[in-house]
Design an enzyme around this catalytic site. Structure first.
Site, PDB file in Angstrom:
ATOM      1  N   HIS A   1      -3.588  -4.563   1.252  1.00 60.41           N
ATOM      2  CA  HIS A   1      -2.363  -4.899   2.326  1.00 60.41           C
ATOM      3  C   HIS A   1      -2.364  -4.089   3.297  1.00 60.41           C
ATOM      4  O   HIS A   1      -2.181  -4.487   4.319  1.00 60.41           O
ATOM      5  CB  HIS A   1      -0.918  -4.790   1.183  1.00 60.41           C
ATOM      6  CG  HIS A   1      -0.924  -5.913   0.579  1.00 60.41           C
ATOM      7  ND1 HIS A   1      -0.059  -6.801   0.398  1.00 60.41           N
ATOM      8  CD2 HIS A   1      -1.669  -6.148  -0.838  1.00 60.41           C
ATOM      9  CE1 HIS A   1      -0.101  -7.651  -0.727  1.00 60.41           C
ATOM     10  NE2 HIS A   1      -1.028  -7.257  -1.516  1.00 60.41           N
TER      11      HIS A   1
ATOM     12  N   ASP B   1       6.037  -6.641   4.538  1.00 59.49           N
ATOM     13  CA  ASP B   1       4.983  -7.535   3.287  1.00 59.49           C
ATOM     14  C   ASP B   1       5.664  -8.259   2.427  1.00 59.49           C
ATOM     15  O   ASP B   1       7.206  -8.262   2.661  1.00 59.49           O
ATOM     16  CB  ASP B   1       4.223  -6.326   2.722  1.00 59.49           C
ATOM     17  CG  ASP B   1       2.763  -6.764   2.287  1.00 59.49           C
ATOM     18  OD1 ASP B   1       2.728  -7.897   2.103  1.00 59.49           O
ATOM     19  OD2 ASP B   1       1.802  -5.901   2.383  1.00 59.49           O
TER      20      ASP B   1
ATOM     21  N   GLU C   1     -15.311  -9.516   6.905  1.00 57.54           N
ATOM     22  CA  GLU C   1     -16.221  -8.382   7.072  1.00 57.54           C
ATOM     23  C   GLU C   1     -17.753  -8.858   6.791  1.00 57.54           C
ATOM     24  O   GLU C   1     -18.724  -8.446   7.580  1.00 57.54           O
ATOM     25  CB  GLU C   1     -15.992  -7.029   6.030  1.00 57.54           C
ATOM     26  CG  GLU C   1     -14.826  -6.470   6.612  1.00 57.54           C
ATOM     27  CD  GLU C   1     -14.467  -5.291   5.729  1.00 57.54           C
ATOM     28  OE1 GLU C   1     -15.402  -4.722   5.039  1.00 57.54           O
ATOM     29  OE2 GLU C   1     -13.461  -4.755   5.985  1.00 57.54           O
TER      30      GLU C   1
ATOM     31  N   GLY D   1      -5.436 -14.383  -8.449  1.00 55.16           N
ATOM     32  CA  GLY D   1      -4.595 -14.690  -7.353  1.00 55.16           C
ATOM     33  C   GLY D   1      -5.344 -15.427  -6.194  1.00 55.16           C
ATOM     34  O   GLY D   1      -5.870 -16.374  -6.281  1.00 55.16           O
TER      35      GLY D   1
END
Length: 475
Positions: A17, A114, A369, A384
């Site tokens: 996060h 968040d 990336e 998740g």
């Protein structure tokens, strides 16, 4: 003027996060935006390493309450066993008075927060500050997991059977991965139930997100239409809020860092784009059985590999690794493989000319990336949002730029042959389907990610939209 804008960044304290918040901070500060970055003392060294030094940027420490017994130098969820990670959400809730004082002193125009800080919009509103939920998850994951209609027609916590069904209207035409009616497996649905559960009377993660969205001036998402068009359209149809897209937030490798000689020299032994780099991030952990099958699968490919593993806090990594690796594995693969426990400079390794494939958990930042470094993708999601990122990027997904490892419906089991087969498709069978089509799609996405002007326009557009919000309008 852009330099008149002041933005507070307030991520949840897990590296997956914090990292996107840092990436967005770096992009905004390069355009003159004043950034105040909230973090905890134990995380400051890592934030300093990744936050580009700028007179526009400052780090603001938050003190976690001692009443919960958390380590004083806690560096986020990675320092906690998974069973205790919930304590960090409770601790963040208890910082509310401290956050109010800091915001009163800083007087920013915006605070980006968040999923956990559901109370922040109302607090910011009291102080005349605009709050925006910044979701670090992909649009497809948000669409499936936290779409407002996700719980329509049921009471209480959704069952596994309920979660096997996508929300009404969810785009599935190109995304079917299991059969002709479901996107996810039983095992994967089981991994999602916790999102809807309350813990110690605290709101569930689902409820936190809903409240955060409701109070936000806009929802900020780390994605683009090029990558997730149908899912963005679906979310917009469900949420009556302005949306700001940051684009994929391509990270700039730290200019003062070079790859350690030990990694550079080892990788340089192999031909260009031949090495399989295998890593699952700092907070996704494999069972001993999975480590064993993964290792044997890498061995079967015959390709050079770098396998990076991490273990939960309070687990002895040396003992865990010895118990998990197959007998004789290290000896058999010593000329072609390395097994490492702990942190590695992922960006720099992915950028090495010898690395050609990234076998990973399908974390969204990790996928970006890899793609920007022109690496092939082999996807092994475990929980998740990873599940949905993998469906997006996998063979049958909207992007279709990687191969997903086949896993068993009821328990997520995979064997060495499943690892071998997936790697082979993108690294060996490159002139056959589906490897050929996947490589073409991967190249298209690589080109999109490398277009600096295109990526920079997302940030310039975001600044324009923030100004409009302050002026009372939004396109």
């Amino acid at each position: 003027m852009a330099d008149q804008l002041h933005v507070v960044m307030f991520p949840f304290f897990a590296f997956g996060h914090v990292s996107p918040f840092i990436q967005l901070s770096n992009k905004l500060s390069s355009h003159g935006i004043h950034i105040s970055f909230f973090t905890i003392p134990g995380f400051i060294p890592r934030v300093k390493t990744l936050l580009v030094p700028s007179p526009n940027t400052e780090i603001v420490p938050l003190q976690l309450p001692p009443s919960l017994g958390l380590p004083p130098n806690l560096a986020g969820t990675m320092d906690l066993p998974p069973s205790e990670a919930i304590k960090l959400i409770t601790a963040i809730d208890l910082t509310r008075p401290q956050v109010k004082t800091l915001l009163s002193e800083l007087k920013p125009n915006f605070v980006l927060f968040d999923f956990a800080q559901h109370w922040l919009p109302s607090l910011a509103s009291e102080l005349g500050i605009k709050a925006m939920l910044f979701s670090v998850f992909s649009a497809i994951a948000n669409a499936y997991i936290v779409s407002p209609n996700r719980l329509s027609g049921i009471e209480g916590i959704p069952t596994v059977d309920h979660l096997l069904k996508p929300p009404q209207g969810f785009p599935t035409s190109k995304n079917i991965a299991r059969d002709q009616s479901r996107v996810i497996s039983t095992f994967e649905a089981q991994s999602l139930v916790f999102i809807y559960e309350k813990v110690n009377e605290s709101p569930s993660n689902f409820d936190r997100v809903q409240e955060g969205i409701s109070g936000s001036s806009a929802v900020v998402m780390k994605t683009s239409y090029e990558m997730e068009g149908p899912y963005l359209d679906f979310i917009k149809s469900q949420i009556n809020k302005p949306f700001i897209l940051t684009g994929p937030l391509i990270p700039e490798p730290p200019s003062d860092l070079v790859l350690d000689a030990k990694w550079d020299e080892w990788l340089a032994r192999f031909s260009e784009k031949s090495v399989v780099f295998c890593s699952f991030g700092s907070e996704t952990f494999l069972t001993q059985e999975r480590i064993r099958e993964l290792a044997l699968g890498l061995e079967l490919t015959g390709l050079p590999f770098l396998l990076v593993l991490n273990f939960p806090a309070k687990v002895n990594p040396k003992v865990a690794l010895e118990d998990a690796l197959p007998r004789g594995f290290l000896k058999r693969t010593k000329d072609k493989g390395v097994v490492h426990v702990g942190w590695v400079p992922q960006q720099l390794i992915l950028g090495h000319k010898s690395v050609g494939c990234y076998l990973c958990h399908a974390g969204f930042s990790s996928l970006i990336e890899a793609l920007m470094n022109d690496c092939q993708l082999v996807l092994l999601p475990l929980k998740g949002d990873q599940i949905f990122n993998s469906r997006l990027m996998g063979e049958n997904g909207f992007v279709s730029a990687g191969i997903e490892v086949n896993t068993r419906e009821e328990d997520g089991y995979f064997g060495k042959e499943d690892i071998f087969t997936a790697v082979k498709k993108v690294m060996v069978d490159v002139e056959e389907e589906p490897g050929k089509s996947i490589r073409l799609n991967q190249k298209k996405l690589y080109k999109f990610l490398k277009e600096k002007d295109v990526q920079d326009k997302f940030i310039l557009d975001m600044i324009v939209e923030m100004k409009k919000i302050l002026e009372g309008g939004f396109s």
